[in-house]
Design a protein around this motif. Structure first.
Motif, PDB file in Angstrom:
ATOM      1  N   PRO A   1       5.778  -0.836  42.193  1.00  0.00           N
ATOM      2  CA  PRO A   1       5.868  -0.908  43.661  1.00  0.00           C
ATOM      3  C   PRO A   1       7.299  -1.085  44.199  1.00  0.00           C
ATOM      4  CG  PRO A   1       4.802  -2.872  42.765  1.00  0.00           C
ATOM      5  CD  PRO A   1       4.968  -1.917  41.625  1.00  0.00           C
ATOM      6  N   GLU A   2       8.220  -1.557  43.380  1.00  0.00           N
ATOM      7  CA  GLU A   2       9.593  -1.771  43.829  1.00  0.00           C
ATOM      8  C   GLU A   2      10.549  -0.698  43.305  1.00  0.00           C
ATOM      9  OE1 GLU A   2      10.819  -6.001  43.694  1.00  0.00           O
ATOM     10  OE2 GLU A   2       8.740  -6.361  43.062  1.00  0.00           O
ATOM     11  N   CYS A   3      10.013   0.340  42.682  1.00  0.00           N
ATOM     12  CA  CYS A   3      10.856   1.428  42.173  1.00  0.00           C
ATOM     13  C   CYS A   3      11.537   2.131  43.347  1.00  0.00           C
ATOM     14  CB  CYS A   3      10.006   2.429  41.391  1.00  0.00           C
ATOM     15  SG  CYS A   3      10.969   3.798  40.706  1.00  0.00           S
ATOM     16  N   PRO A   4      12.835   2.394  43.215  1.00  0.00           N
ATOM     17  CA  PRO A   4      13.565   3.075  44.302  1.00  0.00           C
ATOM     18  C   PRO A   4      13.286   4.581  44.312  1.00  0.00           C
ATOM     19  CG  PRO A   4      15.055   2.657  42.494  1.00  0.00           C
ATOM     20  CD  PRO A   4      13.728   2.040  42.105  1.00  0.00           C
ATOM     21  N   ASN A   5      12.038   4.946  44.514  1.00  0.00           N
ATOM     22  CA  ASN A   5      11.669   6.365  44.512  1.00  0.00           C
ATOM     23  C   ASN A   5      12.442   7.113  45.599  1.00  0.00           C
ATOM     24  OD1 ASN A   5       9.700   6.492  42.373  1.00  0.00           O
ATOM     25  ND2 ASN A   5       8.403   5.214  43.675  1.00  0.00           N
ATOM     26  N   GLY A   6      13.023   8.234  45.215  1.00  0.00           N
ATOM     27  CA  GLY A   6      13.838   9.028  46.126  1.00  0.00           C
ATOM     28  C   GLY A   6      15.328   8.749  45.981  1.00  0.00           C
ATOM     29  N   LEU A   7      15.681   7.750  45.193  1.00  0.00           N
ATOM     30  CA  LEU A   7      17.097   7.386  45.038  1.00  0.00           C
ATOM     31  C   LEU A   7      17.895   8.497  44.361  1.00  0.00           C
ATOM     32  CD1 LEU A   7      19.383   5.326  45.351  1.00  0.00           C
ATOM     33  CD2 LEU A   7      18.654   4.323  43.157  1.00  0.00           C
ATOM     34  N   THR A   8      17.331   9.101  43.322  1.00  0.00           N
ATOM     35  CA  THR A   8      18.057  10.166  42.620  1.00  0.00           C
ATOM     36  C   THR A   8      18.435  11.275  43.588  1.00  0.00           C
ATOM     37  OG1 THR A   8      16.866   9.677  40.571  1.00  0.00           O
ATOM     38  CG2 THR A   8      17.955  11.832  40.728  1.00  0.00           C
ATOM     39  N   GLN A   9      17.476  11.736  44.355  1.00  0.00           N
ATOM     40  CA  GLN A   9      17.752  12.825  45.296  1.00  0.00           C
ATOM     41  C   GLN A   9      18.761  12.384  46.366  1.00  0.00           C
ATOM     42  OE1 GLN A   9      16.875  16.075  44.902  1.00  0.00           O
ATOM     43  NE2 GLN A   9      18.380  16.276  46.533  1.00  0.00           N
ATOM     44  N   HIS A  10      18.652  11.144  46.805  1.00  0.00           N
ATOM     45  CA  HIS A  10      19.597  10.637  47.801  1.00  0.00           C
ATOM     46  C   HIS A  10      21.019  10.616  47.218  1.00  0.00           C
ATOM     47  CE1 HIS A  10      21.101   8.600  51.293  1.00  0.00           C
ATOM     48  NE2 HIS A  10      21.536   7.594  50.550  1.00  0.00           N
TER      49      HIS A  10
END
Length: 169
Positions: free
Chosen positions: A52-61
């Motif tokens: 639930p705390e994974c920074p999903n979307g961070l790689t693309q950002h």
């Protein structure tokens, strides 16, 4: 991590000295650091996507930030910095305005990065890769903030020792 240098400490230096510092300590560093950050973010997102705390979307950002910074730094290196090295501050007004607007965009990207990572707050059960990612992201945020501050408050403001003389060549 680059040592923190207050902008006013650079007002006694020349424009060339400050530009050389920016190129060597920030432009080069960002170009080396961002691919490493992207790689770490990709690993964390792949392994912990369901957390639930994974920074999903961070790689693309980070990939978007890398593209924006590469474009920005290229414009500085090819257009703006050569003008400023010649002390053509009045003629550089337009390019400086563009760079400052892009700096605002970079600041917004940093805010999004901090939002995605919950202000770089690690979950209690974070792995070593996640911890390294957030530690490195903290360095990146600090370095990009210092970079923008030096350019906006000293270089672009014409506050280096030779720019203050006001002599255009």
């Amino acid at each position: 991590m680059i040592s923190s240098v207050l902008p006013q400490e650079w007002t006694e230096e020349t424009t060339d000295t400050l530009i050389d510092h920016l190129l060597e300590n920030y432009h080069t560093r960002h170009r080396e650091h961002l691919p490493q950050l992207i790689n770490l973010a990709r690993k964390v997102e792949a392994v912990h996507a369901e957390h639930p705390e994974c920074p999903n979307g961070l790689t693309q950002h980070l990939i978007s930030m890398q593209q924006e910074l590469d474009s920005h730094m290229m414009k500085e290196e090819q257009i703006l910095f050569p003008m400023l090295r010649q002390n053509l501050f009045a003629r550089a007004h337009g390019p400086i305005n563009v760079m400052q607007m892009e700096h605002e965009e970079h600041n917004q990207s940093l805010k999004r990065l901090l939002n995605l990572t919950r202000l770089l707050k690690l979950p209690s059960n974070a792995c070593m890769t996640w911890a390294k990612l957030y530690d490195e992201l903290g360095c990146f945020v600090d370095e990009l903030t210092q970079h923008i501050q030096l350019e906006n408050e000293v270089l672009f403001a014409g506050k280096t020792s030779d720019a203050l003389s006001g002599v255009e060549q």
